[in-house]
Scaffold this motif. Structure first.
Motif, mmCIF file in Angstrom:
data_model
loop_
_atom_site.group_PDB
_atom_site.id
_atom_site.type_symbol
_atom_site.label_atom_id
_atom_site.label_comp_id
_atom_site.label_asym_id
_atom_site.label_seq_id
_atom_site.Cartn_x
_atom_site.Cartn_y
_atom_site.Cartn_z
ATOM 1 N N GLY A 60 54.490 45.815 45.209
ATOM 2 C CA GLY A 60 53.037 45.721 45.188
ATOM 3 C C GLY A 60 52.559 44.380 44.651
ATOM 4 N N TYR A 61 51.245 44.279 44.457
ATOM 5 C CA TYR A 61 50.635 43.051 43.968
ATOM 6 C C TYR A 61 49.659 43.341 42.830
ATOM 7 N N THR A 62 49.541 42.383 41.936
ATOM 8 C CA THR A 62 48.324 42.207 41.145
ATOM 9 C C THR A 62 47.856 40.790 41.460
ATOM 10 N N ILE A 63 46.647 40.445 41.048
ATOM 11 C CA ILE A 63 46.094 39.125 41.377
ATOM 12 C C ILE A 63 45.541 38.478 40.115
ATOM 13 N N HIS A 64 45.917 37.210 39.927
ATOM 14 C CA HIS A 64 45.398 36.410 38.813
ATOM 15 C C HIS A 64 44.334 35.473 39.379
ATOM 16 N N LEU A 65 43.078 35.716 39.023
ATOM 17 C CA LEU A 65 41.996 34.848 39.471
ATOM 18 C C LEU A 65 42.172 33.442 38.895
ATOM 19 N N GLY A 66 41.629 32.446 39.572
ATOM 20 C CA GLY A 66 41.769 31.060 39.138
ATOM 21 C C GLY A 66 41.237 30.831 37.735
ATOM 22 N N GLU A 67 41.920 29.992 36.978
ATOM 23 C CA GLU A 67 41.547 29.770 35.584
ATOM 24 C C GLU A 67 40.265 28.955 35.425
ATOM 25 N N ASN A 68 39.854 28.264 36.478
ATOM 26 C CA ASN A 68 38.587 27.514 36.422
ATOM 27 C C ASN A 68 37.371 28.394 36.706
ATOM 28 N N LEU A 69 37.613 29.642 37.044
ATOM 29 C CA LEU A 69 36.523 30.562 37.361
ATOM 30 C C LEU A 69 35.464 30.523 36.272
ATOM 31 N N ASN A 70 34.223 30.285 36.667
ATOM 32 C CA ASN A 70 33.146 30.183 35.679
ATOM 33 C C ASN A 70 31.862 30.744 36.285
ATOM 34 N N ILE A 71 31.696 32.035 36.146
ATOM 35 C CA ILE A 71 30.515 32.674 36.739
ATOM 36 C C ILE A 71 29.257 32.403 35.910
ATOM 37 N N SER A 72 29.423 31.735 34.761
ATOM 38 C CA SER A 72 28.274 31.419 33.898
ATOM 39 C C SER A 72 27.854 29.963 33.985
ATOM 40 N N ASP A 73 28.415 29.220 34.914
ATOM 41 C CA ASP A 73 28.045 27.818 35.066
ATOM 42 C C ASP A 73 26.526 27.699 35.203
ATOM 43 N N PHE A 74 25.924 26.750 34.510
ATOM 44 C CA PHE A 74 24.471 26.600 34.551
ATOM 45 C C PHE A 74 23.980 26.129 35.923
ATOM 46 N N ASN A 75 24.855 25.535 36.700
ATOM 47 C CA ASN A 75 24.539 25.214 38.093
ATOM 48 C C ASN A 75 24.722 26.494 38.895
ATOM 49 N N ARG A 76 23.633 27.111 39.298
ATOM 50 C CA ARG A 76 23.709 28.432 39.918
ATOM 51 C C ARG A 76 24.465 28.414 41.241
ATOM 52 N N SER A 77 24.419 27.296 41.957
ATOM 53 C CA SER A 77 25.172 27.215 43.210
ATOM 54 C C SER A 77 26.668 27.308 42.933
ATOM 55 N N VAL A 78 27.098 26.658 41.866
ATOM 56 C CA VAL A 78 28.506 26.715 41.480
ATOM 57 C C VAL A 78 28.861 28.131 41.022
ATOM 58 N N ALA A 79 28.029 28.718 40.175
ATOM 59 C CA ALA A 79 28.280 30.072 39.682
ATOM 60 C C ALA A 79 28.327 31.078 40.825
ATOM 61 N N GLU A 80 27.433 30.923 41.787
ATOM 62 C CA GLU A 80 27.411 31.835 42.935
ATOM 63 C C GLU A 80 28.670 31.693 43.778
ATOM 64 N N ALA A 81 29.194 30.483 43.887
ATOM 65 C CA ALA A 81 30.437 30.277 44.636
ATOM 66 C C ALA A 81 31.601 30.983 43.943
ATOM 67 N N TYR A 82 31.646 30.895 42.619
ATOM 68 C CA TYR A 82 32.691 31.599 41.885
ATOM 69 C C TYR A 82 32.538 33.116 42.032
ATOM 70 N N THR A 83 31.326 33.605 41.940
ATOM 71 C CA THR A 83 31.095 35.040 42.104
ATOM 72 C C THR A 83 31.483 35.500 43.495
ATOM 73 N N ASP A 84 31.148 34.704 44.498
ATOM 74 C CA ASP A 84 31.534 35.034 45.870
ATOM 75 C C ASP A 84 33.054 35.082 46.011
ATOM 76 N N THR A 85 33.746 34.192 45.316
ATOM 77 C CA THR A 85 35.206 34.208 45.330
ATOM 78 C C THR A 85 35.733 35.532 44.795
ATOM 79 N N VAL A 86 35.143 36.009 43.704
ATOM 80 C CA VAL A 86 35.574 37.286 43.136
ATOM 81 C C VAL A 86 35.270 38.430 44.099
ATOM 82 N N VAL A 87 34.101 38.419 44.701
ATOM 83 C CA VAL A 87 33.723 39.485 45.641
ATOM 84 C C VAL A 87 34.705 39.535 46.812
#
Length: 265
Positions: A60-87
């Motif tokens: 089977g698998y587990t998944i380690h999300l990227g360590e740069n993941l930052n859903i709280s970035d003050f640049n909302r476009s960047v934060a939304e891209a990270y959130t989309d990655t998780v979704v």
């Protein structure tokens, strides 16, 4: 009985090589690491190939999300891209019946003043928490009727604002905790009390030995009380990634587990 898996190893670029080694060692899963180019979201969405490998090797698998993941970035476009990655990762993980997504908390940027460091997430705490409220809601919607957990890993010590965010996330069944015992040791076990206060939310362990500030060492070569830590993992019915960095160290660590009768493979 504890279930053990292996991390993504830089020596094994090809997924099939990792799956083959995992099978040979008697381990149960590979933790796919999204820091690497071959395990980016688009690759994980090729679920047909991943399912083929899963069936071929019965791994089977587990998944380690990227360590740069930052859903709280003050640049909302960047934060939304990270959130989309998780979704997108959640959606692929559900197809693959992945039980755990592992993530780090991003400390964010700090300003260094003459007398102190100011963490911007602490300075703008309400903005920080609002990002987690939004993230939790999105994840809950994506994980509805699923046993998949997003587990937050300790690294070099949670900041106060991070503990507040984690407390909030753990109010939801969508989230859990990963205890990295090597990180914990090298940080002076600063997070142990916090983790144990939420022992019922521990789902995942990263295990490696440590000596002083060194970590990711072969099991049995450092000073961590591995039997005690693995006892906690077993009590909490957690999966354990044997998180060494080389094939040689992984093989030696699995031998240590077998020879010390910590686990039956």
């Amino acid at each position: 009985m504890l279930q053990f898996g292996m991390p993504t190893l830089i020596e094994l670029d090809d997924l099939e090589d990792a799956m083959k080694l995992c099978n040979e060692l008697g381990l149960s899963f590979v933790e796919l690491n999204m820091n690497l180019p071959q395990y980016q979201t688009g690759c994980l969405e090729d679920t047909g190939y991943l399912e083929l490998m899963k069936e071929k090797y019965q791994i089977g698998y587990t998944i380690h999300l990227g360590e740069n993941l930052n859903i709280s970035d003050f640049n909302r476009s960047v934060a939304e891209a990270y959130t989309d990655t998780v979704v997108r990762t959640i959606r692929a993980a559900r197809i693959l019946e992945v039980p755990i997504l592992n993530m780090h908390m991003n400390h964010g940027v700090h300003f260094t003043l003459p007398d102190r460091k100011v963490q911007l997430f602490e300075q703008y705490f309400e903005d920080y928490m609002e990002s987690w409220r939004s993230f939790r809601k999105i994840c809950e919607e994506e994980l509805e009727s699923s046993d998949l957990k997003i587990c937050i890993e300790n690294t070099d010590g949670y900041r106060g604002y991070e503990r507040a965010a984690i407390e909030y996330l753990l109010q939801s069944d969508a989230f859990g905790l990963t205890w990295d015992i090597g990180h914990s040791h090298s940080a002076g076990n600063i997070d142990e009390a916090f983790l144990m206060s939420h022992a019922d939310r521990l789902c995942h362990f990263h295990i490696h030995d440590g000596l002083g500030e060194r970590d990711h060492m072969t099991l049995g070569t450092g000073e961590i009380d591995l039997v005690q830590r693995l006892g906690t993992a077993e009590k909490c019915q957690c999966r354990c990634v044997v998180e060494t960095k080389t094939v040689e160290a992984l093989k030696a660590s699995v031998s240590w587990l077998k020879n010390n009768k910590v686990v039956r493979f």
